[in-house]
Design a protein around this motif. Structure first.
Motif, PDB file in Angstrom:
ATOM      1  N   GLU A 199     -48.234 126.621 -96.692  1.00  0.00           N
ATOM      2  CA  GLU A 199     -47.699 125.835 -95.552  1.00  0.00           C
ATOM      3  C   GLU A 199     -47.777 126.863 -94.440  1.00  0.00           C
ATOM      4  O   GLU A 199     -46.993 127.607 -94.545  1.00  0.00           O
ATOM      5  CB  GLU A 199     -46.516 125.191 -95.819  1.00  0.00           C
ATOM      6  CG  GLU A 199     -46.435 124.490 -94.575  1.00  0.00           C
ATOM      7  CD  GLU A 199     -45.045 123.615 -94.810  1.00  0.00           C
ATOM      8  OE1 GLU A 199     -44.570 122.938 -93.755  1.00  0.00           O
ATOM      9  OE2 GLU A 199     -44.392 123.471 -95.881  1.00  0.00           O
ATOM     10  N   GLU A 200     -48.822 127.099 -93.707  1.00  0.00           N
ATOM     11  CA  GLU A 200     -48.984 128.069 -92.761  1.00  0.00           C
ATOM     12  C   GLU A 200     -49.888 127.583 -91.548  1.00  0.00           C
ATOM     13  O   GLU A 200     -50.707 126.700 -91.729  1.00  0.00           O
ATOM     14  CB  GLU A 200     -49.269 129.515 -93.127  1.00  0.00           C
ATOM     15  CG  GLU A 200     -50.733 129.598 -93.626  1.00  0.00           C
ATOM     16  CD  GLU A 200     -51.068 130.876 -94.324  1.00  0.00           C
ATOM     17  OE1 GLU A 200     -50.399 131.872 -93.850  1.00  0.00           O
ATOM     18  OE2 GLU A 200     -52.020 130.948 -94.797  1.00  0.00           O
ATOM     19  N   VAL A 206     -48.019 135.512-103.340  1.00  0.00           N
ATOM     20  CA  VAL A 206     -48.331 135.010-104.712  1.00  0.00           C
ATOM     21  C   VAL A 206     -48.913 133.601-104.817  1.00  0.00           C
ATOM     22  O   VAL A 206     -49.793 133.424-105.659  1.00  0.00           O
ATOM     23  CB  VAL A 206     -46.875 135.175-105.559  1.00  0.00           C
ATOM     24  CG1 VAL A 206     -46.973 134.232-106.910  1.00  0.00           C
ATOM     25  CG2 VAL A 206     -46.410 136.484-105.377  1.00  0.00           C
ATOM     26  N   ARG A 207     -48.662 132.632-103.998  1.00  0.00           N
ATOM     27  CA  ARG A 207     -49.056 131.098-103.873  1.00  0.00           C
ATOM     28  C   ARG A 207     -50.594 131.330-103.598  1.00  0.00           C
ATOM     29  O   ARG A 207     -51.328 130.660-104.092  1.00  0.00           O
ATOM     30  CB  ARG A 207     -48.388 130.193-103.080  1.00  0.00           C
ATOM     31  CG  ARG A 207     -46.901 130.041-103.438  1.00  0.00           C
ATOM     32  CD  ARG A 207     -46.323 128.988-102.493  1.00  0.00           C
ATOM     33  NE  ARG A 207     -46.898 127.669-102.551  1.00  0.00           N
ATOM     34  CZ  ARG A 207     -46.521 126.655-103.522  1.00  0.00           C
ATOM     35  NH1 ARG A 207     -45.434 126.970-104.243  1.00  0.00           N
ATOM     36  NH2 ARG A 207     -47.158 125.384-103.569  1.00  0.00           N
ATOM     37  N   GLU A 230     -37.010 128.175 -81.526  1.00  0.00           N
ATOM     38  CA  GLU A 230     -37.349 126.970 -81.924  1.00  0.00           C
ATOM     39  C   GLU A 230     -38.465 127.331 -83.050  1.00  0.00           C
ATOM     40  O   GLU A 230     -38.276 126.741 -84.151  1.00  0.00           O
ATOM     41  CB  GLU A 230     -38.150 126.060 -80.805  1.00  0.00           C
ATOM     42  CG  GLU A 230     -37.993 124.730 -81.482  1.00  0.00           C
ATOM     43  CD  GLU A 230     -38.767 123.824 -80.281  1.00  0.00           C
ATOM     44  OE1 GLU A 230     -39.147 122.569 -80.586  1.00  0.00           O
ATOM     45  OE2 GLU A 230     -38.423 124.014 -79.125  1.00  0.00           O
ATOM     46  N   LYS A 231     -39.261 128.422 -82.908  1.00  0.00           N
ATOM     47  CA  LYS A 231     -40.281 128.442 -83.828  1.00  0.00           C
ATOM     48  C   LYS A 231     -39.639 129.367 -85.064  1.00  0.00           C
ATOM     49  O   LYS A 231     -40.218 129.260 -86.264  1.00  0.00           O
ATOM     50  CB  LYS A 231     -41.636 129.005 -83.392  1.00  0.00           C
ATOM     51  CG  LYS A 231     -42.193 128.252 -82.648  1.00  0.00           C
ATOM     52  CD  LYS A 231     -43.779 128.924 -82.107  1.00  0.00           C
ATOM     53  CE  LYS A 231     -43.768 130.053 -81.526  1.00  0.00           C
ATOM     54  NZ  LYS A 231     -44.953 130.616 -80.778  1.00  0.00           N
ATOM     55  N   ALA A 232     -38.757 130.400 -84.769  1.00  0.00           N
ATOM     56  CA  ALA A 232     -38.138 131.119 -85.657  1.00  0.00           C
ATOM     57  C   ALA A 232     -39.459 132.019 -86.604  1.00  0.00           C
ATOM     58  O   ALA A 232     -39.248 131.933 -87.801  1.00  0.00           O
ATOM     59  CB  ALA A 232     -37.285 130.458 -86.860  1.00  0.00           C
ATOM     60  N   ASP A 233     -39.942 132.619 -85.719  1.00  0.00           N
ATOM     61  CA  ASP A 233     -41.298 133.190 -86.521  1.00  0.00           C
ATOM     62  C   ASP A 233     -41.134 134.784 -86.820  1.00  0.00           C
ATOM     63  O   ASP A 233     -42.257 135.478 -86.681  1.00  0.00           O
ATOM     64  CB  ASP A 233     -42.634 132.974 -85.555  1.00  0.00           C
ATOM     65  CG  ASP A 233     -42.471 133.263 -83.851  1.00  0.00           C
ATOM     66  OD1 ASP A 233     -41.031 133.773 -83.823  1.00  0.00           O
ATOM     67  OD2 ASP A 233     -43.489 133.330 -83.242  1.00  0.00           O
ATOM     68  N   ALA A 280     -39.056 137.418 -97.720  1.00  0.00           N
ATOM     69  CA  ALA A 280     -39.158 136.397 -99.046  1.00  0.00           C
ATOM     70  C   ALA A 280     -40.374 135.691 -98.867  1.00  0.00           C
ATOM     71  O   ALA A 280     -40.944 135.316 -99.722  1.00  0.00           O
ATOM     72  CB  ALA A 280     -37.757 135.705 -99.250  1.00  0.00           C
ATOM     73  N   LEU A 281     -40.389 134.942 -97.610  1.00  0.00           N
ATOM     74  CA  LEU A 281     -41.422 133.904 -97.336  1.00  0.00           C
ATOM     75  C   LEU A 281     -42.918 134.766 -97.371  1.00  0.00           C
ATOM     76  O   LEU A 281     -43.882 134.255 -98.046  1.00  0.00           O
ATOM     77  CB  LEU A 281     -41.479 133.378 -95.948  1.00  0.00           C
ATOM     78  CG  LEU A 281     -42.454 132.526 -95.695  1.00  0.00           C
ATOM     79  CD1 LEU A 281     -42.375 131.141 -96.496  1.00  0.00           C
ATOM     80  CD2 LEU A 281     -42.281 131.996 -94.162  1.00  0.00           C
TER      81      LEU A 281
END
Length: 1105
Positions: free
Chosen positions: A1088-1089, A1079-1080, A1064-1067, A1072-1073
């Motif tokens: 968003e984390e 960079v962000r 469900e979390k797909a962690d 790429a993320l």
């Protein structure tokens, strides 16, 4: 040869026919600096025993520690042949790929080059790169096959095996040269064919206006290679342009040397031996004749029998067996005498170097080949001169007549007073102020030595008198009065460096004189890269009075001239043409490179061709904020001193340094700390460049199941609709400006993979196209060379070939602009129904008039383009530039409250040149009146709203498609043995590398691995490879291309199969993320984390109540 005096070199400089300007080019660690040491030792500047160990031309401390050359440095040598005295201006260049810009600066100043190839490793990536650079600069190369001793000592080859191996190396080098030659011939033939076609079309129009032709068309299928002269192109020992050498052992030879030796012994003519010593020839013992067909008859070739066998037997006797009797016999037959200490030395290589240094000195072989085969400054080809003077879109024929006459000054290399002075500065080098000739401690004359001796005796006598009269006050007073007088006399005689010059860096221009005599104190023009000689000739330009306001033209004084002698500089009063020199006092006028001349008719030389692209960025700040001015000054000096480094100040205020690679970065940071800023600095982690793009919607999910429409719906719902923003299910984004007066509809479409590559490679052409379009809008005409015009038409036809299909119909003719910065790999398309405007290619169609578009919205045309430029400069994912995206403007409506009249504007793209003066004078008043009447102004606030609306529409259209990051990729070439191959693969796999090719080098146990590696994963890669392989493998990293990262940074599980597989979390790790968030985070954008998950109150033993 003894030590050459400065007066001798000054005398040799006046004869350009006997000057040879050359550089040594090779792959890293192929022996360039060792060979340079041998050549320097031949002039008595260093001891021949230290040649190869001292590395005289590596004057920097970090060069000596790392064992690689980082800066190209020059030295002038004297070579005396049997008939003439020659002046050799030698430039030693780096071989590491990070410093290939130094090779470019060296090649520009030379007429010839020594290409060095390792006899074991053969042709390597940088060998191909330096051959290409020499070819592009039209300089003639000669070949030195170095490290021949490795074939004997390491590979244990027999002389026959070594001969076969050397043949293969020559074939490899000639294959590279041949491919360069073929491409040039084919280009020239294509140009001729185009000219013939144009002439035929004109003839047909003149002869048969109806277009009826009864003659059959015959096509010539020959490539033009048969007629081309390539006799002097290839390297061949029998032509005398190849030397076989071992620079570390001090020996080298050409075929001519052995031909001269054996022609006396065997009674065979030297000319015959020169032609037959290399090739399939053998010596028939009974007939005493040289016969052909050694390979078919199983005989030893002459080269093996007469040359290699002797060298192999010498190594066998001296190094392998240490047979003293045999060594003495060989020395007797060769007529060589060595010192007793050399013959008794424990290291056999010392004895070997002593014997070979007298029998086959490498300096003699190389310098004689250089003087015979490389051209003098008088032999400069007209093709090279025309190429140097034709900058950008200009062609040589279109330059002013006075400019074209300067070609004769180049070719004559005249030293008359009337000849124009032409100098090219290829780079600026820094030297310590104390090492300048005027600041050096000069040697004392005999009179000064005598005077100092007398003063020393006087001071000694005073000291004795003082010690005897310690209690006497008069004696003390006498000593106190006389001792300072003596000391002041001593200080007056002592030449001391000024305290303010201690550690100060002085800039010296690394330059060459092409024409005229350069004198100290002379005033010259400094021609900027955009200088137009036509503008300079219109005004009365003189260097005596005040300079007229001619753009890109400055004036400066040559304060001092230096002879570059490696680590030393020597003062010169004047320098004749054809020589390499150093010029002081240009730091205020020249940034990196420049063209200097006394004639304003000279155009600036074409820019240097750099192989490496600066890609590695770091942000720098001082440890103590108060030292920021020192950092700014230091970075400015570093920018001037390094031809490849770039210094930027970003919008965030960060000071950014851009370099070619990790080693280059380390050297720049060391220079900044120790030489230029001299402060402690903090360096950020490397700033990795990325690009943002869109791709076609995937057909399968993350577990390779057929997708359906679920994924598309998930992607589209990322864009939040509002009252001014509407998203169509097909991906069309419609956005209205806040004042409700304009509505723009934009769709983002991914470009085919080949199109961004083509646009990136054609950036200079697109820039020229933009300049031509701007000139046409201003009512001017840019004189474009036929080659540039044809190249632009070729670019257009290539785009038409790549953009095929229904959705790309007539797309090339509807291109509005390229971006970012008007020459990037993104396209803006005009798909507005009924809106006709000239395309970006309109300036190429000289005969056609412009089509007027809808005047009501034509004035705001530039606002659309500006919004597109801003959108492509920073994307929505992490504010990085876009790549490979086409934005199609499909809707553009303007709703003005009052009917708008057409406003004449100076910046209007379709304004006519004849009406420009009138419109510019009338438009301010009319515009004011129109605004008062309620009409919207194209330069008012509404223009800004339209720019912002277009930018936002492009960003939302981008987000409505599947988004991907693009990573910068290095091409990585690694040479490794079979034992460490697995470890190399392990390091590559760990760092997201991908192996493309693996091949074994013929005749060795070395493997060549070609791979691609993300720049983001490359830091510390070279060190890790060396550690894991115990130094047996070393990579070469060169920036190659941009590659799409396959994973979606915004991916979340949407199908049942994905929930089962990823949870469900797909962690699980999303590469790429990870890159996007990094960079962000660096740019201060929202990330968003989840920082804390399932937080609970902490319980302790102390408070368990």
């Amino acid at each position: 040869m003894g030590h050459t005096t400065l007066d001798k070199i000054k005398a040799l400089q006046k004869n350009p026919a006997n000057i040879r300007n050359l550089c040594i080019l090779a792959h890293v660690d192929h022996g360039k600096t060792t060979l340079a040491d041998c050549l320097v030792a031949s002039n008595g500047i260093i001891s021949s025993r230290l040649a190869g160990k001292l590395r005289y031309l590596d004057s920097r401390e970090d060069e000596q520690i790392r064992g690689i050359t980082m800066k190209s440095s020059a030295i002038s040598l004297h070579y005396a042949s049997e008939e003439k005295d020659y002046l050799i201006n030698l430039i030693d260049s780096p071989g590491h790929v990070d410093f290939s810009s130094e090779v470019s600066t060296a090649v520009r100043l030379c007429d010839g080059a020594i290409i060095m190839v390792d006899a074991v490793e053969g042709v390597c990536p940088q060998t191909q790169a330096v051959l290409r650079q020499a070819w592009l600069e039209n300089i003639r190369p000669v070949l030195v096959i170095n490290k021949m001793d490795r074939l004997i000592m390491e590979l244990k080859f027999t002389s026959q095996e070594a001969y076969t191996h050397l043949q293969k190396i020559l074939e490899q080098v000639n294959a590279v040269t041949g491919s360069l030659f073929t491409s040039k011939v084919l280009e020239e033939r294509a140009d001729k064919e185009k000219e013939k076609d144009k002439e035929k079309e004109k003839e047909k129009e003149d002869i048969d206006p109806m277009g009826c032709s009864g003659s059959e068309q015959v096509y010539d299928w020959s490539a033009g290679l048969e007629d081309s002269d390539d006799s002097q192109l290839y390297f061949s020992p029998d032509q005398g342009n190849v030397v076989f050498a071992s620079a570390t052992d001090g020996w080298g030879f050409s075929i001519q040397q052995f031909a001269n030796i054996y022609s006396q012994k065997m009674g065979i003519r030297g000319e015959v031996l020169r032609k037959t010593l290399w090739g399939d020839f053998y010596l028939h013992a009974k007939a005493k004749k040289i016969m052909k067909g050694a390979h078919t008859k199983g005989k030893k070739p002459l080269f093996v029998q007469l040359v290699l066998d002797n060298i192999w037997s010498l190594y066998d006797a001296v190094v392998t067996r240490r047979d003293q009797d045999k060594v003495e016999k060989m020395m007797l037959s060769l007529g060589v005498k060595v010192m007793a200490r050399d013959s008794r030395h424990s290291d056999p290589k010392v004895l070997l170097s002593a014997i070979c240094g007298q029998w086959l000195p490498v300096s003699q072989a190389v310098l004689s080949m250089v003087c015979e085969k490389l051209p003098s400054p008088l032999d400069m080809t007209s093709e090279r001169i025309e190429k140097l003077m034709s900058v950008g879109a200009r062609r040589f024929d279109s330059l002013p007549t006075q400019t074209q006459e300067l070609k004769t000054a180049f070719m004559q290399c005249s030293c008359e007073d009337t000849a124009p002075v032409i100098v090219f500065v290829s780079k600026m080098i820094t030297v310590d102020a104390k090492s300048l000739p005027q600041n050096k401690q000069r040697p004392l004359t005999q009179e000064e030595i005598t005077q100092r001796r007398e003063l020393a005796r006087q001071r000694h006598a005073e000291r004795q008198a003082t010690s005897q009269q310690t209690g006497n006050e008069e004696g003390n007073a006498h000593a106190g009065s006389t001792a300072p007088a003596v000391l002041s006399q001593m200080q007056a005689l002592t030449v001391a460096a000024k305290p303010e010059d201690e550690g100060k860096q002085i800039f010296v221009a690394f330059a060459r004189v092409y024409s005229g005599v350069v004198r100290r104190g002379q005033r010259v023009f400094v021609l900027g890269p955009k200088y137009n000689p036509a503008q300079g000739l219109q005004g009365s330009t003189s260097m005596t009075g005040s300079l007229p306001p001619v753009p890109h033209l400055a004036c400066c004084t040559l304060d001092s001239l230096y002879l570059l002698m490696g680590r030393e500089l020597e003062d010169l009063e004047e320098v004749p043409p054809g020589n390499v020199l150093g010029i002081g006092g240009l730091e205020e006028c020249v940034l990196k490179s420049a063209t200097l001349s006394t004639s304003p008719a000279l155009p600036p030389f074409i820019p240097l061709n750099f192989e490496a692209t600066p890609i590695v960025r770091v942000a720098i700040e001082p440890k103590h904020p108060s030292e920021m001015p020192k950092l700014v000054r230091g970075m400015r000096l570093l920018n001037q001193a390094d031809p490849c480094a770039e210094v930027l100040i970003q919008e965030t205020g960060e000071h950014v340094l851009v370099t070619a690679g990790e080693v280059h970065l380390q050297r720049c940071l060391d220079d900044l700390r120790e030489r230029f800023a001299k402060i402690k600095i903090s360096v950020s982690k490397p700033i990795i460049p990325f690009r943002e793009t869109v791709v076609k919607p995937p057909k399968v999910d993350m577990v390779n199941e057929d997708l359906g429409k679920q994924q598309k719906v998930a992607v589209i719902h990322q864009v939040k609709e509002s009252d001014t923003l509407h998203l169509d299910p097909s991906g069309l984004v419609t956005l209205t400006t806040p004042n409700r007066q304009a509505t723009v509809g934009v769709r983002a479409v991914p470009l085919p993979e080949e199109v961004p590559l083509l646009l990136e490679g054609s950036a200079d052409l697109i820039r020229t196209l933009e300049q031509a379009g701007q000139a046409q809008r201003d009512g001017r005409f840019l004189d474009m060379s036929p080659r540039t015009h044809d190249a632009l038409l070729g670019l257009k036809s290539k785009l038409e070939g790549l953009l095929q299909g229904r959705k790309w119909r007539n797309a090339v003719d509807r291109i509005w602009a390229f971006g970012p910065r008007r020459h990037g790999p993104n396209i803006l398309l005009n798909s507005v129904e009924g809106y006709q405007r000239p395309s970006v290619w309109h300036c190429l169609e000289r005969d056609k008039g412009e089509k007027d578009g809808d005047n009501a919205i034509r004035d705001f045309d530039n606002s659309i383009v500006s919004g597109f430029q801003l959108a492509t400069l920073s994307g929505p994912m992490c504010e990085e530039p876009l790549m490979g995206v086409c934005f199609s403007v499909e809707r553009w409506e303007m709703n003005f409250p009052i009917q708008r009249t057409h406003l004449d504007s100076v910046g209007d793209e379709d304004s006519n040149s004849h009406d420009a003066p009138a419109s510019s004078s009338e438009s301010p008043q009319r515009r004011h009146e129109d605004i008062g009447a309620g009409v919207v102004d194209c330069y008012g606030p509404f223009s800004g709203q339209l720019i912002a609306a277009v930018k936002e529409a492009c960003r939302h259209a981008f987000q409505a498609k599947p988004q991907r990051l693009m990573a910068a990729m290095y091409t990585c070439e690694i040479m490794a043995t079979a034992e460490v191959l697995g470890r190399v693969y392990g390091v590559l796999g760990k760092r997201e590398g991908r192996v493309l090719q693996e091949e074994m080098k013929e005749g060795t146990d070395m493997f060549i691995i070609k791979a691609v590696l993300p720049v983001a994963e490359s830091f510390g890669f070279a060190d890790e490879i060396r550690k894991r392989t115990s130094g047996l493998a070393s990579p070469q990293l060169v920036f190659s291309h941009w590659e799409v990262i396959g994973s979606d940074p915004f991916w979340v599980p949407t199908t049942e199969e994905e929930y089962l597989h990823f949870g469900e979390k797909a962690d699980s790790a999303n590469q790429a993320l990870k890159y996007m968030n990094a960079v962000r985070r660096r740019k201060g954008l929202y990330v968003e984390e989840k920082i804390v998950e399932h937080g609970e109150k902490q319980r302790t033993l102390g408070k368990n109540k």
